[in-house]
Motif scaffolding. Structure first.
Motif, PDB file in Angstrom:
ATOM      1  N   GLN A 160       0.830  -1.202   0.000  1.00 34.97           N
ATOM      2  CA  GLN A 160       0.000   0.000   0.000  1.00 34.97           C
ATOM      3  C   GLN A 160       0.864   1.252   0.000  1.00 34.97           C
ATOM      4  OE1 GLN A 160      -2.496  -0.829   3.541  1.00 34.97           O
ATOM      5  NE2 GLN A 160      -4.252  -0.768   2.167  1.00 34.97           N
ATOM      6  N   VAL A 209       1.630   4.820   1.470  1.00 34.44           N
ATOM      7  CA  VAL A 209       1.390   5.534   2.722  1.00 34.44           C
ATOM      8  C   VAL A 209       2.116   6.875   2.658  1.00 34.44           C
ATOM      9  CG1 VAL A 209       1.092   3.433   4.094  1.00 34.44           C
ATOM     10  CG2 VAL A 209       3.366   4.449   3.891  1.00 34.44           C
ATOM     11  N   ASP A 210       1.687   7.834   3.492  1.00 34.43           N
ATOM     12  CA  ASP A 210       2.358   9.124   3.535  1.00 34.43           C
ATOM     13  C   ASP A 210       3.485   9.083   4.561  1.00 34.43           C
ATOM     14  OD1 ASP A 210       1.206   9.434   6.071  1.00 34.43           O
ATOM     15  OD2 ASP A 210      -0.364  10.793   5.369  1.00 34.43           O
ATOM     16  N   GLY A 256       2.759   7.505   7.828  1.00 28.11           N
ATOM     17  CA  GLY A 256       2.291   6.116   7.837  1.00 28.11           C
ATOM     18  C   GLY A 256       0.820   5.956   7.553  1.00 28.11           C
ATOM     19  N   ASN A 257       0.121   7.043   7.200  1.00 34.19           N
ATOM     20  CA  ASN A 257      -1.305   6.951   6.877  1.00 34.19           C
ATOM     21  C   ASN A 257      -1.493   6.390   5.472  1.00 34.19           C
ATOM     22  OD1 ASN A 257      -2.126   8.297   9.342  1.00 34.19           O
ATOM     23  ND2 ASN A 257      -1.388  10.196   8.402  1.00 34.19           N
ATOM     24  N   VAL A 258      -2.427   5.469   5.335  1.00 39.69           N
ATOM     25  CA  VAL A 258      -2.679   4.838   4.042  1.00 39.69           C
ATOM     26  C   VAL A 258      -3.262   5.845   3.056  1.00 39.69           C
ATOM     27  CG1 VAL A 258      -4.062   3.085   2.823  1.00 39.69           C
ATOM     28  CG2 VAL A 258      -2.994   2.538   5.031  1.00 39.69           C
ATOM     29  N   LYS A 263       4.347   0.440   1.793  1.00 37.07           N
ATOM     30  CA  LYS A 263       4.393  -0.464   2.946  1.00 37.07           C
ATOM     31  C   LYS A 263       4.061  -1.880   2.515  1.00 37.07           C
ATOM     32  CE  LYS A 263       2.318  -1.296   7.498  1.00 37.07           C
ATOM     33  NZ  LYS A 263       1.291  -0.858   8.470  1.00 37.07           N
TER      34      LYS A 263
END
Length: 207
Positions: free
Chosen positions: A11, A13-14, A17-19, A50
């Protein structure tokens, strides 16, 4: 296909760590590069990838550049770099992320003048197979499924380079690294990772 199932083993992520959800459109981030040899601006995706699996996962990227006014799109993920200067469809080579690894997407537009660029990046999940050829271990990759995609709009204009955008702290270099993370005293020929005093990192190419 519109109804195709997305494999979320990998995925986007920023930096926190946000998807970043499949199909999202985001704006690129302005970065100032001073490698001791040259100074320029680049527009980064600001993304990471990630691996949600507890095992190594093979990956590659399909790239669609829908528009590019000038300059090049550099993609150094998942391994070797490719530089693209025209609209069209492209794909990177394949490599892998280790179990639960979060790796910088390491992709940016390096403009030569004011303008815009728009590109869509689609992750691919690859099956990995290790075999021996003439006694040497070789890893081969076979397509398994498409992962999430994200569209990045890159913009470089007069407002992008205002005095408030880039501080002196942004320009101060704290360390140089090779692509595999080894710290070096000064940039070497090829791709180098530059770390700034404010914690940001970027790639520079030394010819």
């Amino acid at each position: 296909m519109a109804n195709a199932q997305v494999d979320n083993t990998l995925q986007f992520v920023d930096e926190n760590g946000n998807v970043v959800n499949d199909g999202s459109t985001i704006e690129g981030k302005l970065e100032y590069v001073d490698d001791g040899f040259q100074q320029y601006y680049q527009i980064s995706t600001g993304l990471y990838v990630k691996n949600n699996a507890d095992t190594n996962t093979g990956t590659g990227v399909d790239i669609t550049i829908s528009s590019i006014d000038n300059g090049i799109v550099n993609c150094c993920f998942p391994s070797n770099c490719i530089s693209l200067s025209k609209a069209g469809e492209y794909q990177t080579g394949n490599y892998y992320l280790t179990a639960n690894e979060i790796k910088a997407f390491a992709t940016e537009w390096i403009p030569q003048d004011y303008g815009t660029c728009s590109a869509t990046f689609k992750l691919k999940v690859m099956n990995m197979k290790e075999e021996e050829i003439f006694g040497a271990p070789i890893v081969t990759y076979e397509f398994k499924a498409y992962g999430p995609s994200v569209t990045v709009n890159f913009t470089y204009d007069k407002n992008s380079t205002g005095i408030n955008d880039i501080t002196e702290n942004d320009k101060k270099i704290s360390a140089y690294y090779t692509l595999d993370g080894k710290e070096i005293k000064e940039p070497q020929k090829g791709i180098n990772i530059v770390k700034y005093a404010n914690g940001k990192t970027t790639k520079v190419v030394v010819k």
